[in-house]
Write an enzyme that holds these catalytic residues in place. Structure first.
Site, PDB file in Angstrom:
ATOM      1  CB  SER A 137      -7.895  -3.448   2.885  1.00  0.00           C
ATOM      2  OG  SER A 137      -7.582  -2.237   3.526  1.00  0.00           O
TER       3      SER A 137
ATOM      4  CG  HIS B 231      -0.249   2.171  -9.439  1.00  0.00           C
ATOM      5  ND1 HIS B 231      -0.459   1.807  -8.123  1.00  0.00           N
ATOM      6  CD2 HIS B 231      -1.317   2.942  -9.786  1.00  0.00           C
ATOM      7  CE1 HIS B 231      -1.609   2.339  -7.700  1.00  0.00           C
ATOM      8  NE2 HIS B 231      -2.136   3.028  -8.683  1.00  0.00           N
TER       9      HIS B 231
ATOM     10  CG  ASN C 256       1.947   1.494  -5.242  1.00  0.00           C
ATOM     11  OD1 ASN C 256       2.798   1.240  -4.404  1.00  0.00           O
ATOM     12  ND2 ASN C 256       1.464   0.577  -6.073  1.00  0.00           N
TER      13      ASN C 256
ATOM     14  CG  ASP D  20      -2.077   0.939   1.111  1.00  0.00           C
ATOM     15  OD1 ASP D  20      -2.371   1.385  -0.016  1.00  0.00           O
ATOM     16  OD2 ASP D  20      -2.691   1.254   2.152  1.00  0.00           O
TER      17      ASP D  20
ATOM     18  NE  ARG E 214      -1.457   6.618   1.246  1.00  0.00           N
ATOM     19  CZ  ARG E 214      -1.547   5.719   2.225  1.00  0.00           C
ATOM     20  NH1 ARG E 214      -1.352   6.092   3.468  1.00  0.00           N
ATOM     21  NH2 ARG E 214      -1.817   4.461   1.930  1.00  0.00           N
ATOM     22  CD1 TRP E 215       7.541   6.685  -2.673  1.00  0.00           C
ATOM     23  CD2 TRP E 215       6.904   6.816  -4.823  1.00  0.00           C
ATOM     24  NE1 TRP E 215       8.682   6.743  -3.445  1.00  0.00           N
ATOM     25  CE2 TRP E 215       8.321   6.823  -4.768  1.00  0.00           C
ATOM     26  CE3 TRP E 215       6.285   6.890  -6.079  1.00  0.00           C
ATOM     27  CZ2 TRP E 215       9.121   6.891  -5.900  1.00  0.00           C
ATOM     28  CZ3 TRP E 215       7.082   6.969  -7.221  1.00  0.00           C
ATOM     29  CH2 TRP E 215       8.485   6.966  -7.125  1.00  0.00           C
TER      30      TRP E 215
ATOM     31  CG  LEU F 237       8.854 -17.169  -3.327  1.00  0.00           C
ATOM     32  CD1 LEU F 237       8.743 -17.095  -1.810  1.00  0.00           C
ATOM     33  CD2 LEU F 237       9.155 -15.772  -3.880  1.00  0.00           C
TER      34      LEU F 237
ATOM     35  NE  ARG G 173      -7.507   2.057  -5.682  1.00  0.00           N
ATOM     36  CZ  ARG G 173      -6.304   2.120  -5.149  1.00  0.00           C
ATOM     37  NH1 ARG G 173      -5.271   2.461  -5.888  1.00  0.00           N
ATOM     38  NH2 ARG G 173      -6.110   1.828  -3.879  1.00  0.00           N
TER      39      ARG G 173
ATOM     40  CB  SER H 140      -8.848  -5.182  -3.136  1.00  0.00           C
ATOM     41  OG  SER H 140      -9.455  -3.927  -3.373  1.00  0.00           O
TER      42      SER H 140
HETATM   43  C1  IPE Z   1      -5.531  -2.657  -0.300  1.00  0.00           C
HETATM   44  O1  IPE Z   1      -5.160  -1.324  -0.453  1.00  0.00           O
HETATM   45  C2  IPE Z   1      -5.524  -3.347  -1.635  1.00  0.00           C
HETATM   46  C3  IPE Z   1      -4.217  -3.534  -2.235  1.00  0.00           C
HETATM   47  C4  IPE Z   1      -3.060  -3.210  -1.713  1.00  0.00           C
HETATM   48  C5  IPE Z   1      -4.231  -4.162  -3.535  1.00  0.00           C
HETATM   49  P1  IPE Z   1      -6.240  -0.176  -0.631  1.00  0.00           P
HETATM   50  O2  IPE Z   1      -5.485   1.097  -0.752  1.00  0.00           O
HETATM   51  O3  IPE Z   1      -7.176  -0.512  -1.725  1.00  0.00           O
HETATM   52  O4  IPE Z   1      -7.029  -0.249   0.748  1.00  0.00           O
HETATM   53  P2  IPE Z   1      -7.898   0.831   1.521  1.00  0.00           P
HETATM   54  O5  IPE Z   1      -8.947   1.317   0.558  1.00  0.00           O
HETATM   55  O6  IPE Z   1      -6.982   1.940   1.927  1.00  0.00           O
HETATM   56  O7  IPE Z   1      -8.454   0.106   2.700  1.00  0.00           O
HETATM   57  C1  IPE Z   2      -1.529   0.221  -3.440  1.00  0.00           C
HETATM   58  O1  IPE Z   2      -1.276   1.588  -3.427  1.00  0.00           O
HETATM   59  C2  IPE Z   2      -1.740  -0.317  -4.837  1.00  0.00           C
HETATM   60  C3  IPE Z   2      -3.103  -0.767  -5.136  1.00  0.00           C
HETATM   61  C4  IPE Z   2      -4.112  -0.777  -4.279  1.00  0.00           C
HETATM   62  C5  IPE Z   2      -3.349  -1.241  -6.482  1.00  0.00           C
HETATM   63  P1  IPE Z   2      -2.449   2.630  -3.467  1.00  0.00           P
HETATM   64  O2  IPE Z   2      -2.809   2.920  -4.883  1.00  0.00           O
HETATM   65  O3  IPE Z   2      -3.586   2.184  -2.611  1.00  0.00           O
HETATM   66  O4  IPE Z   2      -1.759   3.910  -2.830  1.00  0.00           O
HETATM   67  P2  IPE Z   2      -2.404   4.922  -1.784  1.00  0.00           P
HETATM   68  O5  IPE Z   2      -2.909   4.099  -0.630  1.00  0.00           O
HETATM   69  O6  IPE Z   2      -3.514   5.635  -2.498  1.00  0.00           O
HETATM   70  O7  IPE Z   2      -1.278   5.815  -1.405  1.00  0.00           O
HETATM   71 MG    MG Z   3      -4.059   2.424  -0.659  1.00  0.00          MG
END
Ligand code: IPE
Ligand code: IPE
Ligand code: MG
Length: 235
Positions: A191, A39, A24, A22, A26-27, A133, A73, A67
């Protein structure tokens, strides 16, 4: 960093590591980049962490990549993630084969495009004899959806409702429960990830965005894991 000597000495390594990758978006935002750049960078970490786990002799690494809720999104981001996944798997195949990594997918794959489904099953098929693995990607994965599908299978096969039979009908039937769960980015929630399989997992919530997660940080987590006492309800 853990080395192969530690690996041999230490019988306390986790067999199954699961990661909620999690942060990507915000980074990228912190760097004035588009979320998609996060991503892309995140996909590079998938390779680094997979290679490192394979070198350590970890047996299963399950990575949450998309997920059942991520369809909510913006359409463009979802489309980007689908293309990235297809591109990633095609590029990764020779690396899996070179390193002996077996690829598996869990989740409700039927919602993906036919071409993506084909790439997923071809990658599984071509790596099925790899003995290192097993890298598992959770794709259109939601634990509740998985449990519903498992119960449907039980009903269709007229199986007795037992923990053993539920385990057999889950997408994860081929591997043991999670030993070590890691979530990056500072969020402290599951999540909808592996709710059944995380029943006795040791959990680590790390304040680092996924694109910045490194083998060194993973080693720190594994180090802490090795010193935790797992009691499984006993004393
Ligand atoms: C969980 O992250 C799903 C994945 C990392 C693929 P999300 O960013 O979708 O989760 P929430 O919405 O913050 O709970
Ligand atoms: C996780 O990073 C990747 C996926 C859920 C596909 P996010 O896209 O959820 O990144 P944040 O949480 O918005 O920073
Ligand atoms: Mg996220």
């Amino acid at each position: 960093m853990l080395n192969s000597e530690d690996k041999e000495k230490d019988l306390n390594l986790p067999t199954h590591i699961a990661i909620i990758m999690d942060g990507n978006g915000r980074w990228a935002k912190e760097r004035n980049l588009k979320r998609t750049a996060g991503h892309e960078e995140g996909a590079l970490r998938v390779r680094d962490i997979t290679t490192h786990c394979n070198n350590l002799g970890i047996k299963y690494l399950t990575l949450y990549a998309f997920s059942t809720e991520n369809w909510n999104r913006p359409k463009l981001e979802v489309e980007f993630l689908m293309k990235l996944l297809e591109r990633y798997l095609k590029k990764e195949l020779p690396i899996y084969l070179k390193n002996g990594v077996k690829f598996k997918a869990i989740g409700n794959l039927g919602r993906f495009s036919k071409s993506l489904q084909k790439v997923i099953s071809a990658t599984e098929e071509k790596t099925k004899n790899c003995s290192g693995l097993t890298q598992v990607l959770a794709l259109n994965y939601g634990s509740r959806d998985e449990i519903v599908r498992a119960v449907q299978k039980l009903t269709v096969q007229n199986l007795e409702v037992s923990e053993e039979n539920i385990n057999k009908c889950l997408d994860t039937a081929f591997m043991p429960d999670v030993d070590l769960l890691i979530r990056t980015s500072g969020e402290v929630r599951l999540s909808n990830y592996l709710l059944w399989q995380n029943a006795y997992a040791e959990m680590f919530f790390i304040n680092t965005y996924w694109p910045e997660f490194t083998p060194f940080l993973l080693d720190d987590v594994i180090h802490d894991y090795r010193h935790r006492e797992r009691r499984f309800g006993g004393i």
